[in-house]
Enzyme design. Sequence first.
Site, PDB file in Angstrom:
ATOM      1  N   ASP A 331     -43.214  27.682 -14.830  1.00  0.00           N
ATOM      2  CA  ASP A 331     -42.766  29.697 -14.836  1.00  0.00           C
ATOM      3  C   ASP A 331     -42.443  29.880 -12.962  1.00  0.00           C
ATOM      4  O   ASP A 331     -42.214  28.692 -12.330  1.00  0.00           O
ATOM      5  CB  ASP A 331     -43.657  30.196 -14.189  1.00  0.00           C
ATOM      6  CG  ASP A 331     -44.937  29.658 -13.432  1.00  0.00           C
ATOM      7  OD1 ASP A 331     -45.500  28.715 -14.033  1.00  0.00           O
ATOM      8  OD2 ASP A 331     -45.693  30.569 -12.690  1.00  0.00           O
ATOM      9  N   GLU A 332     -40.950  30.246 -13.171  1.00  0.00           N
ATOM     10  CA  GLU A 332     -40.603  30.527 -11.549  1.00  0.00           C
ATOM     11  C   GLU A 332     -40.375  29.835 -11.392  1.00  0.00           C
ATOM     12  O   GLU A 332     -40.471  29.241  -9.198  1.00  0.00           O
ATOM     13  CB  GLU A 332     -41.814  31.198 -11.026  1.00  0.00           C
ATOM     14  CG  GLU A 332     -41.989  33.157 -11.615  1.00  0.00           C
ATOM     15  CD  GLU A 332     -42.765  33.603 -10.698  1.00  0.00           C
ATOM     16  OE1 GLU A 332     -42.512  34.628 -10.123  1.00  0.00           O
ATOM     17  OE2 GLU A 332     -44.125  33.169 -10.530  1.00  0.00           O
TER      18      GLU A 332
HETATM   19  C1  ACM Z   1     -46.235  34.163 -13.797  1.00  0.00           C
HETATM   20  O1  ACM Z   1     -47.009  35.202 -13.581  1.00  0.00           O
HETATM   21  N1  ACM Z   1     -45.271  33.603 -12.416  1.00  0.00           N
HETATM   22  C2  ACM Z   1     -46.855  33.505 -14.698  1.00  0.00           C
END
Ligand code: ACM
Length: 519
Positions: A331-332
């Site tokens: 993620d991110e």
């Molecule tokens: C997330 O909340 N960055 C998966």
Amino acid sequence: MKNQSRIWAFLALTALFSQMACGPTNLSKENIIPKPVSTTPTGDSFGMTDQTNIYIQGESAELQQIGQFLADKLNPSTGLGLDVKVITDTPTPGNILLALSENDPELGEEGYELTITNEMIKLTANKPAGLFHGIQTIRQLLPARVESTSAERGPWKIATGTIRDYPVYAYRGAMLDVARHFFEVDEVKAYIDQLAYYKMNVLHLHLADDQGWRIEIKSWPRLTEYGGKTEVGGGVGGFYTQAEYSDIVKYAQQRYVTIIPEIDMPGHTNAALASYPELNISGKSPELYTGIEVGFSTLATHKEVTYKFIDDVIRELAAITPGPYIHIGGDESHSTSIEDYIPFVNRVQDIVISHGKKVLGWDEIALTTLKPNTVVQYWAKAENAIKGVEQGAKVLMSPAKNAYLDMQYDSTSTYGLHWAAYIEVDKAYNWDPATLVPEIKKENIIGIEAALWSETISKLEEAEYLIYPRLPGYAEIGWTPASLRKWDEYKGRLARHGERFKAMNINFYPSKLVKWDKK
Ligand code: ACM
């Protein structure tokens, strides 16, 4: 008028005393969470006495352990001294019987049937997990004070009838972020017990992020020796040795909870980058990080040493993780270009598979070519999750707007954040994973997971404020058919669990939407 109210008071008290003396008699009025699939009351009650024991059918260490789990829960408060015994003949009246019977397909892997007569309690299931879940129902049918660890007064009575019960989704999980703030082994175990009480069966541990690396990796020792030594706000941090992690895994297994470890990458990696300069694009380590920003770190996706590192980490982690999944985060990754991100995630999937595990990752991983059996965890972008479905992947439902336990209830909440939403107890409960995103159908969904990020919380008591009273609702979404779930009815059952939270010493947010018992 005065006399009339005296008469009413007298009648109310008489009803109360007779209820106390006779116990509950209407099984369908009980406040079980998650709500069972079917309940058939028979209008009587069963009473446990100091003659009551728990009988298991067949010499099985696993059944013995399940029976002992029930005895250990009931004995401190009831003082009844229940023993676990192997049944040799038909059981005598007054006892609890736990038995496996592999011939009830409707109950599946985790379902159970609980039959209570005025003579006995009989719990059957195809598999031990079903018996374990059935035991949680027995606990919830007893008065809330049964959960106390000190001696309480009886009587210990249960309404009679039959419950047949099994889950909608196979995966009913919670995530705990032990990276931003570290949580001790005993805190993790306490959370596992709480999950088991609500028939949840997965604990996903977010073990590495910018602020800390929390799992010992013997071939890369500085990850914990250096990278584990702080947390958000600059506290001392901490980490689990592999022995401690294995102890958590075993504790969870005995409660039919699977541990899923997450090593977030290629972003969210500052703690690793700070520990080993060679993992950085620049070849130089950054400082340890104690803030709460995201998106600034990345592993050097072009360097071979990065894949040697990941292979070592996954190999060591897979060796101590009996569960089927390793979570790779994903993620991110705002500091990794998409051109670098795609081949990186593809290669990491291969590494996980080479160590005999399946891949779980946050929804961004659906931008890559998913391997067979990879599961996409939907948290932010439905379009990503849909890309996963189009590739044939299953989706784990954790939409931040509905299922993030770190979101505040409202603007007055003591802990938590609100970047995705404010999530009051009704909002947490009132959604259906199978209809939330039209393109993601029930058959595409493996289950639901409620995630708790720990920017604002550093110990279990603070975590509980965010977890309760929302967690039981997530448990019910995962277990109970959507057609049986109604907020107006659920909130009445939830209200009765306030006393249970208190008996279990759980710190909960007393939402005004629920009429908690004033005791
Ligand atoms: C997330 O909340 N960055 C998966």
